[in-house]
Design an enzyme around this catalytic site. Sequence first.
Site, mmCIF file in Angstrom:
data_model
loop_
_atom_site.group_PDB
_atom_site.id
_atom_site.type_symbol
_atom_site.label_atom_id
_atom_site.label_comp_id
_atom_site.label_asym_id
_atom_site.label_seq_id
_atom_site.Cartn_x
_atom_site.Cartn_y
_atom_site.Cartn_z
ATOM 1 N N GLU A 42 0.830 -1.210 0.000
ATOM 2 C CA GLU A 42 0.000 0.000 0.000
ATOM 3 C C GLU A 42 0.861 1.255 0.000
ATOM 4 O OE1 GLU A 42 -3.266 2.011 -0.517
ATOM 5 O OE2 GLU A 42 -3.353 -0.158 -0.320
ATOM 6 N N GLU A 83 -5.216 4.808 8.255
ATOM 7 C CA GLU A 83 -4.714 4.261 6.993
ATOM 8 C C GLU A 83 -4.664 2.737 7.036
ATOM 9 O OE1 GLU A 83 -3.939 3.731 3.310
ATOM 10 O OE2 GLU A 83 -4.330 5.753 4.056
ATOM 11 N N GLU A 90 -10.097 -1.940 2.042
ATOM 12 C CA GLU A 90 -9.845 -2.114 0.607
ATOM 13 C C GLU A 90 -9.481 -3.565 0.278
ATOM 14 O OE1 GLU A 90 -6.957 0.745 -0.662
ATOM 15 O OE2 GLU A 90 -8.364 2.413 -0.479
#
Length: 135
Positions: A42, A83, A90
């Site tokens: 990521e 995050e 996700e």
Amino acid sequence: MPDTFIVADNFASHAKGKKGLSRIVNAAGYSLDGFKAAYKFEAAFRQVLWLNLILFMVIIFMPFVTSIKMMLVIASFLSLIVELINTGIEASVDHTSTAKHPLAKIAKDVGSAAQFLALLLLFVLWSMALMSVVL
């Protein structure tokens, strides 16, 4: 009412370790795996991590009072936590299906919006802290 739906002896409890120190050690290992995966896969996590590492170093040298330093550190950790959660959302959505779906878009957009607010908070607090030194 009996707990017929609760299964205490399942695969997950065996994998985690039932109790005590082994459970803590296993949990720490899973957390470390999570940090490694987020960093490796990521880009947004890497960016937020490096931004906050720089901000942590700046905090050390800035003449802020301790309470302001604490507030800035909390905001930095919050942006990293959000995050990580966003990355998890996700990954879960992508695991379910990579096809476009309105609910998948909502899930990803809401996670992104949460991260935007966390970074906005970080920016506002840093702006206020810097203004307190200048004025």
